[in-house]
Design an enzyme around this catalytic site. Structure first.
Site: not given
Length: 420
Positions: A247, A142-144, A190-191, A298-300
């Site tokens: 976000e 998870t990117v979070d 994100m987040g 784009l970030q992920r």
């Protein structure tokens, strides 16, 4: 006792390195053919199991599988599909077990976040009661960066690197033009509930006072007056102000600044854009010229600037999942454990899914500065090792060369389709 086949699936939002975990799973499974038969992958995640759309991974070449390590996105397809509770819809889980039984699957590797950890645990438990035990191993992704019991989550380090680099470069652009152009720049990242990604923007700073000048975390209640005062003060002193906003930034009552008024497939609030919301505040209250950007997919997906640490860890947890499974482990997740000492090191340990499922890990308050707009040295010490190193993909004609798979489905064995 005959060896069982394995099922691997990708879940939720993809990352720059989730395919590195897939690579680790498949390569490790091929090295353990005395215990694991064929590997099937779910076409579009868990939906592939529910619909009996299983990709025959044995038809993919060793070269194609190895290339997954440097390929972003979800090579087999992912999905946002949350299985209902056992009490509300036992049929979904029973369908999964039926599909696994029909294809002689005894190993289940689910690559995702907190919701997929819950699914993994439930399948392990239900399979026992149905008399067809499944060894279910959850692979963190998870990117979070909000899974518990693991120091960090594969996928996060590369997003953090992208956000730090983008913040630094955008800040240089704004600084060079602020005398006659943009005064305030806002980068939305994100987040939803945890501010790990926003915090990574601070890694762009080389010395005190560098951009970003303001970071907005979900963990810190948004104070409009305090925020606007900080923006104006920064512009007065430096000529410009750079903001990194999660976000999930929210008011003291828990309302998101950018609540769009709807929910997604997981029941999460759809967020409508915190950056333009903040930009409108800056324009209407301070009259300052602004620009904003949405890092969004784009970030992920930015594999071209992935963190080498992240790639190594993503691959390692994939391999570890298979090694744990063939060792007889069940209902666990390979977790990344940070070593002691000043030099960064890490290892992998087992985390029970009963303590992982549906638990979110937030930014510790001592990682966030006293004023709530930045990070502390403790926060920097945690984040910095995770963005270290470059692992560039091969290039062709000036762009990265990523792999695509055959994704050939096996013949269905059950006579009924399942609508999901």
């Amino acid at each position: 006792m005959s060896k069982k086949n394995a099922f691997y699936a990708q879940s939720g939002g993809v990352t720059a390195v989730i395919n590195a975990s897939a690579c680790g799973v498949i390569e490790a499974a091929r090295e353990n053919q005395d215990q694991i038969g064929n590997v099937y992958a779910g076409h579009n995640g868990i939906l592939g199991a529910l619909r009996e759309e299983l990709i025959d991974v044995s038809l993919e070449s060793a070269e194609a599988i190895a290339a997954l390590r440097h390929t972003p996105s979800g090579a087999f397809g992912s999905c946002r599909y949350k299985l209902k509770s056992l009490e509300d819809n036992r049929a979904e889980y029973e369908r999964l077990i039926e599909v696994f039984k029909a294809h002689d699957i005894g190993y289940f590797f689910y690559n995702g976040g907190g919701d997929s950890a819950d699914t993994c645990l439930k399948i392990s438990q239900l399979s026992e009661t149905m008399g067809y035990p499944i060894q279910a191993i959850h692979i963190p992704k998870t990117v979070d960066n909000d899974l518990p019991l693991t120091d960090n989550c594969p996928g996060f380090g590369s997003v953090a690197k992208y956000v730090a680099v983008s913040t630094k470069e955008a800040a240089m652009d704004v600084a060079s033009m602020c005398a006659t152009s943009t005064k305030v720049f806002i980068l939305e990242v994100m987040g939803r509930h945890a501010g790990w990604i926003a915090a990574a923007g601070a890694l762009a700073q080389e010395q005190e006072g560098d951009a970003p000048h303001i970071i907005l975390f979900p963990e810190i209640a948004f104070d409009k007056e305090k925020f606007l005062a900080k923006v104006q003060k920064t512009v007065d002193e430096k000529g410009y102000c750079v903001i990194v906003a999660s976000e999930g930034a929210q008011y003291p009552d828990g309302t998101f600044l950018a609540d769009a008024g709807s929910t997604d497939a997981f029941g999460h609030k759809q967020l409508g854009g915190v950056a333009p919301t903040l930009a409108n505040m800056v324009k209407s209250e301070l009259g300052l010229k602004y620009h904003w950007a949405l890092a969004d997919y784009l970030q992920r997906a930015a594999r071209h600037i992935a963190s080498a640490t992240d790639v190594e860890q993503a691959y390692a947890v994939g391999r570890a999942a298979v090694e744990m499974a063939v060792a007889g482990k069940n209902a666990i997740m390979p977790a990344i454990i940070r070593g002691e000492g000043s030099e960064y090191s890490w290892s992998i340990a087992e985390a029970p899914l009963s303590e992982v499922a549906n638990v979110e890990k937030f930014m510790p308050r001592d990682y966030i500065s006293e004023d709530g707009f930045g990070i502390t040295e403790a926060g920097r010490a945690y984040l910095l090792p995770l963005i270290q190193g470059e692992d560039y993909p091969p290039y062709k004609n000036g762009v990265p060369r990523y792999t695509t798979l055959k994704k050939q489905l096996v013949k269905k064995k059950l006579g009924t389709d399942f609508e999901a």
